[in-house]
Scaffold this motif. Structure first.
Motif, mmCIF file in Angstrom:
data_model
loop_
_atom_site.group_PDB
_atom_site.id
_atom_site.type_symbol
_atom_site.label_atom_id
_atom_site.label_comp_id
_atom_site.label_asym_id
_atom_site.label_seq_id
_atom_site.Cartn_x
_atom_site.Cartn_y
_atom_site.Cartn_z
ATOM 1 N N GLU A 1 -64.955 -18.630 13.787
ATOM 2 C CA GLU A 1 -63.781 -18.894 14.608
ATOM 3 C C GLU A 1 -62.547 -18.674 13.747
ATOM 4 N N GLN A 2 -61.507 -18.195 14.357
ATOM 5 C CA GLN A 2 -60.244 -18.015 13.659
ATOM 6 C C GLN A 2 -59.366 -19.221 13.925
ATOM 7 N N MET A 3 -58.610 -19.646 12.889
ATOM 8 C CA MET A 3 -57.679 -20.755 13.067
ATOM 9 C C MET A 3 -56.436 -20.495 12.221
ATOM 10 N N THR A 4 -55.384 -21.155 12.585
ATOM 11 C CA THR A 4 -54.125 -21.054 11.844
ATOM 12 C C THR A 4 -53.931 -22.340 11.071
ATOM 13 N N LEU A 5 -53.553 -22.194 9.827
ATOM 14 C CA LEU A 5 -53.331 -23.346 8.966
ATOM 15 C C LEU A 5 -51.944 -23.207 8.350
ATOM 16 N N ARG A 6 -51.122 -24.197 8.519
ATOM 17 C CA ARG A 6 -49.771 -24.166 7.956
ATOM 18 C C ARG A 6 -49.735 -25.064 6.727
ATOM 19 N N VAL A 7 -49.329 -24.479 5.605
ATOM 20 C CA VAL A 7 -49.227 -25.212 4.339
ATOM 21 C C VAL A 7 -47.913 -24.843 3.669
ATOM 22 N N SER A 8 -47.529 -25.629 2.688
ATOM 23 C CA SER A 8 -46.297 -25.328 1.948
ATOM 24 C C SER A 8 -46.505 -24.056 1.134
ATOM 25 N N PRO A 9 -45.421 -23.370 0.819
ATOM 26 C CA PRO A 9 -45.530 -22.176 -0.023
ATOM 27 C C PRO A 9 -46.181 -22.480 -1.375
ATOM 28 N N GLU A 10 -45.898 -23.668 -1.913
ATOM 29 C CA GLU A 10 -46.473 -24.044 -3.209
ATOM 30 C C GLU A 10 -47.993 -24.207 -3.124
ATOM 31 N N LYS B 1 -49.971 -22.798 -0.870
ATOM 32 C CA LYS B 1 -50.540 -21.467 -0.640
ATOM 33 C C LYS B 1 -50.656 -20.701 -1.952
ATOM 34 N N GLU B 2 -49.617 -20.752 -2.762
ATOM 35 C CA GLU B 2 -49.630 -20.058 -4.045
ATOM 36 C C GLU B 2 -50.723 -20.618 -4.958
ATOM 37 N N ALA B 3 -50.850 -21.940 -4.985
ATOM 38 C CA ALA B 3 -51.877 -22.564 -5.817
ATOM 39 C C ALA B 3 -53.278 -22.154 -5.345
ATOM 40 N N LEU B 4 -53.482 -22.103 -4.043
ATOM 41 C CA LEU B 4 -54.776 -21.672 -3.501
ATOM 42 C C LEU B 4 -55.055 -20.209 -3.830
ATOM 43 N N GLN B 5 -54.038 -19.361 -3.707
ATOM 44 C CA GLN B 5 -54.211 -17.945 -4.031
ATOM 45 C C GLN B 5 -54.556 -17.758 -5.509
ATOM 46 N N GLU B 6 -53.885 -18.504 -6.366
ATOM 47 C CA GLU B 6 -54.159 -18.415 -7.803
ATOM 48 C C GLU B 6 -55.571 -18.891 -8.129
ATOM 49 N N GLU B 7 -55.997 -19.972 -7.485
ATOM 50 C CA GLU B 7 -57.340 -20.499 -7.721
ATOM 51 C C GLU B 7 -58.407 -19.525 -7.221
ATOM 52 N N ALA B 8 -58.179 -18.929 -6.064
ATOM 53 C CA ALA B 8 -59.122 -17.946 -5.535
ATOM 54 C C ALA B 8 -59.236 -16.751 -6.485
ATOM 55 N N GLN B 9 -58.108 -16.297 -6.980
ATOM 56 C CA GLN B 9 -58.113 -15.159 -7.912
ATOM 57 C C GLN B 9 -58.832 -15.539 -9.206
ATOM 58 N N ASP C 1 -49.791 -32.289 2.631
ATOM 59 C CA ASP C 1 -48.440 -31.929 2.205
ATOM 60 C C ASP C 1 -47.884 -32.873 1.136
ATOM 61 N N GLU C 2 -48.737 -33.580 0.428
ATOM 62 C CA GLU C 2 -48.263 -34.443 -0.661
ATOM 63 C C GLU C 2 -48.220 -33.671 -1.957
#
Length: 56
Positions: A4-13, A15-23, A55-56
């Motif tokens: 299933e597709q879903m939309t998740l809204r997170v802070s830019p910070e 998102k960046e931390a998740l992208q860095e961890e995934a990489q 969002d903490e």
């Protein structure tokens, strides 16, 4: 496997931390988010819920 597709809204910070961890782990952003959600659900079912908000 059905997905299933879903939309998740997170802070830019976050998102960046998740992208860095995934990489760093060598996996896709989506795979990392699914992994984190799956682990969190397993913790919840073991009776170890954490009260930290996204969002903490």
């Amino acid at each position: 496997m059905n997905r299933e597709q879903m939309t998740l809204r997170v802070s830019p910070e976050l998102k960046e931390a998740l992208q860095e961890e995934a990489q760093r782990k060598g996996i896709s952003f989506n795979s990392l988010v699914c992994l984190i959600l799956r682990e969190r659900i397993e913790e919840f079912h073991r009776g170890k819920p954490q009260s930290r908000k996204c969002d903490e």
